[in-house]
Scaffold this active site. Structure first.
Site: not given
Ligand code: DOR
Ligand code: ZN
Length: 345
Positions: A13, A15, A99, A136, A174, A247
């Site tokens: 997971h 970003h 997702k 989520h 998460h 995450d």
């Molecule tokens: O803390 C988070 N940041 N939780 C999420 O679900 C998305 C993520 C983000 O994209 O910044």
């Molecule tokens: Zn995330």
């Protein structure tokens, strides 16, 4: 023990964002991880096979030369998701999962799902072909306290969907509560959970006691210490239902340090050092490989990585406090403890 050999880990997971931010953060992941499940919550989100192919190509173009890193792409489920497009993307191996963001649950989730009956046919198709749904898991009902939104999601949304669509393979992303750990542990072979690095380290006091600390604010928000304890127990247990999904979610410091700041902790840089520290403290260093390198591929029905990394223990490792991007710094998660384990060059 001061040396540890592990199969190369994956991040289930992550970003990566796009453009300048992606260029800055991608090397922090490719340095040690072989693969990562890449979140689709760009603006606009990655909703079609074509979006996913184009995003994958931008990631591949941005990765450091010589890196064998493989991004595993996901689609962002909307009420308009086209079943044929999704199945075609899965058939050619372009996407690894889909997702689900409940609309409004978190960063860039405005196009998420409001009415679950509208995605039923997509979910049935995913169950048929074994394509995992990554959730989520937070309700968005403003009546529900933010610290209860994950537990409520299980009873109100997730469990009904799973009963309605048997065989749907789900990763609860998460997880932050004992409720979620228990639900996943007892949920059979079709459900698993990712656990982040930061949720193994912080509880809600770290965010709020003695001053507000925006860099510890993420979603789902960290809960009480008893919940953190349940997460550490699950991660270090060796149970194949639990695996690493950092995450790692970079935001510019200028976006975090606001009257209304963004949610996300950026942990790509020091994740493995932190995990080794947490697992050692739990007397479970021998289970770190299961959590970071074996359980994820097993759930995703992919082979584990063949090559190995070596971690060494020594004097505390100095990590940068932030990563520079063309648009400003991104603060690296501060675990609040010395880190003695490093990945050997
Ligand atoms: O803390 C988070 N940041 N939780 C999420 O679900 C998305 C993520 C983000 O994209 O910044
Ligand atoms: Zn995330």
């Amino acid at each position: 023990m001061d040396r540890l050999t592990l199969r190369r880990p994956d991040d289930w997971h992550l970003h990566l964002r796009d453009d300048a931010m992606m260029r800055a953060v991608l090397p922090e992941t490719t340095r040690n991880f072989a693969r990562a499940i890449v979140m689709p919550n760009l603006v606009p989100p990655v909703v079609t096979a074509r979006d996913a192919a184009e995003y994958r190509d931008r990631i591949l173009a941005a990765k450091p030369t010589g890196s064998k890193f493989r991004p595993l792409m996901t689609l962002y489920l909307t009420e308009e998701t086209d079943v044929r497009d999704l199945r075609a993307a899965a058939d050619i191996g372009l996407i690894t999962a889909v997702k689900l963001y409940p609309a409004g649950a978190t960063t860039n989730s405005a196009s998420g799902v409001r009415d679950f009956s509208k995605v039923r046919r997509v979910l049935e198709n995913m169950a048929q072909i074994g394509l995992p749904l990554l959730v989520h898991g937070e309700v968005t009902d403003p009546e529900i306290d933010i610290f209860d939104r994950e537990a409520t999601f299980i009873t109100r949304v997730l469990d009904p969907i799973r009963r309605d669509i048997p065989g749907l393979r789900v990763v609860m992303e998460h997880v932050t509560t004992r409720d979620a750990v228990d639900y996943v542990r007892e949920g059979g072979a079709d459900i698993a959970a990712t656990i982040t690095t930061h949720h193994l380290v912080i509880n809600r006091n770290h965010i709020l006691a003695g001053g507000i600390r925006p860099h510890y604010y993420c979603l789902p928000v960290a809960k009480r210490e008893e919940h953190r304890h349940a997460l550490v127990k699950a991660a270090t247990s060796g149970d194949a239902s639990f695996f690493l999904g950092t995450d790692s979610a970079p935001h510019l410091d200028t976006a975090k340090l606001q009257p209304c700041g963004c949610a996300g902790c950026f942990t790509a840089t020091n994740t493995l050092s932190i995990l080794a520290e947490v697992f050692e403290a739990a007397g479970a260093l021998d289970r770190l490989e299961a959590f970071a390198s074996l359980n994820g591929p097993a759930f995703y029905r992919l082979p584990p990585n063949e090559d190995r990394i070596v971690m060494e223990k020594g004097a505390p490792v100095a990590y940068p406090s932030s990563i520079a991007t063309e648009e400003g710094p991104v603060t690296v998660f501060d675990p609040g403890m010395p880190l003695h384990w490093r990945v050997a060059e």
